[in-house]
Motif scaffolding. Sequence first.
Motif, PDB file in Angstrom:
ATOM      1  N   GLY A 104       0.809  -1.097  -0.115  1.00 47.22           N
ATOM      2  CA  GLY A 104      -0.199   0.096  -0.004  1.00 47.22           C
ATOM      3  C   GLY A 104       0.936   1.374  -0.093  1.00 47.22           C
ATOM      4  N   LEU A 105       2.034   1.249   0.873  1.00 50.86           N
ATOM      5  CA  LEU A 105       2.784   2.415   1.050  1.00 50.86           C
ATOM      6  C   LEU A 105       3.523   2.676  -0.341  1.00 50.86           C
ATOM      7  CD1 LEU A 105       4.060   1.838   4.574  1.00 50.86           C
ATOM      8  CD2 LEU A 105       2.770   3.919   3.897  1.00 50.86           C
ATOM      9  N   PHE A 106       3.971   1.749  -0.789  1.00 49.98           N
ATOM     10  CA  PHE A 106       5.150   1.743  -2.046  1.00 49.98           C
ATOM     11  C   PHE A 106       4.747   1.341  -3.307  1.00 49.98           C
ATOM     12  CE2 PHE A 106       7.540   1.001   1.961  1.00 49.98           C
ATOM     13  CZ  PHE A 106       7.833   2.588   2.414  1.00 49.98           C
ATOM     14  N   GLU A 107       3.647   0.520  -3.515  1.00 51.52           N
ATOM     15  CA  GLU A 107       3.383  -0.291  -4.783  1.00 51.52           C
ATOM     16  C   GLU A 107       2.138   0.504  -5.366  1.00 51.52           C
ATOM     17  OE1 GLU A 107       5.249  -1.963  -6.493  1.00 51.52           O
ATOM     18  OE2 GLU A 107       6.924  -2.152  -4.700  1.00 51.52           O
ATOM     19  N   ARG A 108       1.043   0.797  -4.546  1.00 49.56           N
ATOM     20  CA  ARG A 108      -0.427   0.873  -5.090  1.00 49.56           C
ATOM     21  C   ARG A 108      -0.276   2.094  -6.173  1.00 49.56           C
ATOM     22  NH1 ARG A 108      -2.499  -2.401  -4.332  1.00 49.56           N
ATOM     23  NH2 ARG A 108      -2.658  -2.525  -2.176  1.00 49.56           N
ATOM     24  N   PHE A 109       0.332   3.049  -5.908  1.00 44.54           N
ATOM     25  CA  PHE A 109       0.264   4.224  -6.940  1.00 44.54           C
ATOM     26  C   PHE A 109       1.926   4.570  -7.593  1.00 44.54           C
ATOM     27  CE2 PHE A 109      -3.375   4.925  -3.913  1.00 44.54           C
ATOM     28  CZ  PHE A 109      -4.265   5.023  -4.884  1.00 44.54           C
ATOM     29  N   ARG A 110       2.502   3.494  -7.475  1.00 39.73           N
ATOM     30  CA  ARG A 110       4.000   3.621  -7.838  1.00 39.73           C
ATOM     31  C   ARG A 110       4.052   4.365  -9.178  1.00 39.73           C
ATOM     32  NH1 ARG A 110       7.581  -1.816  -8.730  1.00 39.73           N
ATOM     33  NH2 ARG A 110       5.840  -2.104 -10.223  1.00 39.73           N
ATOM     34  N   ASP A 111       2.861   4.186 -10.245  1.00 39.32           N
ATOM     35  CA  ASP A 111       3.028   4.773 -11.510  1.00 39.32           C
ATOM     36  C   ASP A 111       2.358   5.890 -11.708  1.00 39.32           C
ATOM     37  OD1 ASP A 111       4.530   2.632 -12.600  1.00 39.32           O
ATOM     38  OD2 ASP A 111       2.315   1.316 -12.876  1.00 39.32           O
ATOM     39  N   PHE A 112       1.946   6.587 -10.432  1.00 42.78           N
ATOM     40  CA  PHE A 112       1.250   7.877 -10.518  1.00 42.78           C
ATOM     41  C   PHE A 112       2.030   8.922 -10.416  1.00 42.78           C
ATOM     42  CE2 PHE A 112      -0.169  11.554  -7.869  1.00 42.78           C
ATOM     43  CZ  PHE A 112      -1.352  11.843  -8.582  1.00 42.78           C
ATOM     44  N   LYS A 113       2.312   9.925 -11.260  1.00 42.86           N
ATOM     45  CA  LYS A 113       2.977  10.925 -11.596  1.00 42.86           C
ATOM     46  C   LYS A 113       2.325  12.183 -12.071  1.00 42.86           C
ATOM     47  CE  LYS A 113       4.773   8.832 -15.852  1.00 42.86           C
ATOM     48  NZ  LYS A 113       3.946   7.330 -15.644  1.00 42.86           N
ATOM     49  N   SER A 114       3.253  13.111 -11.960  1.00 45.69           N
ATOM     50  CA  SER A 114       2.593  14.550 -12.548  1.00 45.69           C
ATOM     51  C   SER A 114       2.244  14.248 -14.130  1.00 45.69           C
ATOM     52  CB  SER A 114       3.510  15.679 -12.488  1.00 45.69           C
ATOM     53  OG  SER A 114       4.621  15.469 -13.278  1.00 45.69           O
ATOM     54  N   TYR A 115       1.100  14.986 -14.337  1.00 47.03           N
ATOM     55  CA  TYR A 115       0.560  15.092 -15.969  1.00 47.03           C
ATOM     56  C   TYR A 115       1.163  15.515 -16.578  1.00 47.03           C
ATOM     57  CZ  TYR A 115      -2.912  15.124 -19.586  1.00 47.03           C
ATOM     58  OH  TYR A 115      -3.499  14.999 -20.797  1.00 47.03           O
ATOM     59  N   GLN A 116       1.678  15.282 -17.748  1.00 46.37           N
ATOM     60  CA  GLN A 116       2.490  15.902 -18.546  1.00 46.37           C
ATOM     61  C   GLN A 116       1.896  15.717 -20.097  1.00 46.37           C
ATOM     62  OE1 GLN A 116       5.502  17.320 -17.954  1.00 46.37           O
ATOM     63  NE2 GLN A 116       5.265  16.495 -16.029  1.00 46.37           N
ATOM     64  N   LYS A 117       1.235  17.008 -20.584  1.00 43.46           N
ATOM     65  CA  LYS A 117       0.500  16.886 -21.598  1.00 43.46           C
ATOM     66  C   LYS A 117       1.167  16.364 -22.880  1.00 43.46           C
ATOM     67  CE  LYS A 117      -2.298  20.088 -24.606  1.00 43.46           C
ATOM     68  NZ  LYS A 117      -2.639  21.548 -24.665  1.00 43.46           N
ATOM     69  N   ASN A 118       2.132  16.617 -23.290  1.00 45.15           N
ATOM     70  CA  ASN A 118       3.131  16.080 -24.524  1.00 45.15           C
ATOM     71  C   ASN A 118       3.125  14.580 -24.303  1.00 45.15           C
ATOM     72  OD1 ASN A 118       3.224  18.614 -25.559  1.00 45.15           O
ATOM     73  ND2 ASN A 118       5.423  18.883 -24.729  1.00 45.15           N
ATOM     74  N   TYR A 119       3.409  13.982 -23.190  1.00 43.15           N
ATOM     75  CA  TYR A 119       3.822  12.539 -22.853  1.00 43.15           C
ATOM     76  C   TYR A 119       2.157  11.871 -23.174  1.00 43.15           C
ATOM     77  CZ  TYR A 119       4.813   8.114 -20.970  1.00 43.15           C
ATOM     78  OH  TYR A 119       4.969   6.829 -20.675  1.00 43.15           O
ATOM     79  N   ALA A 120       1.357  12.561 -22.604  1.00 37.98           N
ATOM     80  CA  ALA A 120      -0.013  11.994 -22.622  1.00 37.98           C
ATOM     81  C   ALA A 120      -0.599  11.844 -24.136  1.00 37.98           C
ATOM     82  CB  ALA A 120      -1.023  12.737 -21.735  1.00 37.98           C
TER      83      ALA A 120
END
Length: 306
Positions: A44-60
């Motif tokens: 829960g502490l380190f894996e649940r949202f591991r891929d959550f990061k700031s939204y980058q418009k160009n990358y999206a």
Amino acid sequence: MSNSQAEQLSFSKKKIEQGYSFHYQWLDFNSEIQSMNFTLSNEGLFERFRDFKSYQKNYAQKSIFRAIKKKLRRKPIPGVQILYKKDNDHFYIEARGIDKNKVAKAYQTIAEIEQEVTEQYLSESYYQAFTDHLQNSGMKVNHGNIANNSVADLKPLKPLILDRVSIRNIRKVTNYVLGFVQSIPYSKLESRLTSSGAGFNTPLQLLWENQGDCDSKMTLTAALLRALMPRIKMALIFVDDHAFIGINIPAKAGELTINHDGINYVLGEPTGPATLPLGVLAPTSELAINQGHYTVQTYHEIIVEQ
């Protein structure tokens, strides 16, 4: 209305097998000492949202463009030629063909695919399109989605809280949670529409760091209340530079409420540092509500208890 300030008396965490134990002690609305000791898992502490990061418009845009291309190559549109183009940082798709009807239908199909993959990308990235009360649009963190995905990890707190208050009394449960979250140190909110999620702490990250901005504290509060009361209807309310929650219960005299889509919500302030019980907001927040300067997102998901 209480004029006292929420005070966290102590905080500590200690590594144990499979996770960390946390200790919190704070003063509640009645200036009585409250405490909680609980364990949170490494997952829960380190894996649940591991891929959550700031939204980058160009990358999206690149990710969405690649997904559209993949779908169209897997299932080509008959009778048209598809061209994939880039103009500076803008990606676009061009359909060519002799039959104008087929070309028009191709653009319609492309638009439908774009909507589908965009929704999937945003859902997996924990973001959503958002328009504030001034009709300014942008992308913000999907607070409800993050709260839902944090409920299972917060289950260890449920028996501890219910040991101190009765689940039959929604007010007591909510006020206990509000007091706990209000006592956690506050960090300043970055612009909701332009920060691209910078500064936001997911619920367990907030507990780990022992600090969070108002959006982060609102999300933690919503997740805790959802873990405690799976079927309660809630609302996430956003004003300029602030956020709080609404609970669908009967209001008492003098309590601050809103009506949204025919449902009444009693408003609660998770941020602190003032110890404000359910139904009372800070003066600036109350003014924003009275002036209609807010945006509401319902949070009615039902979590089935295991």
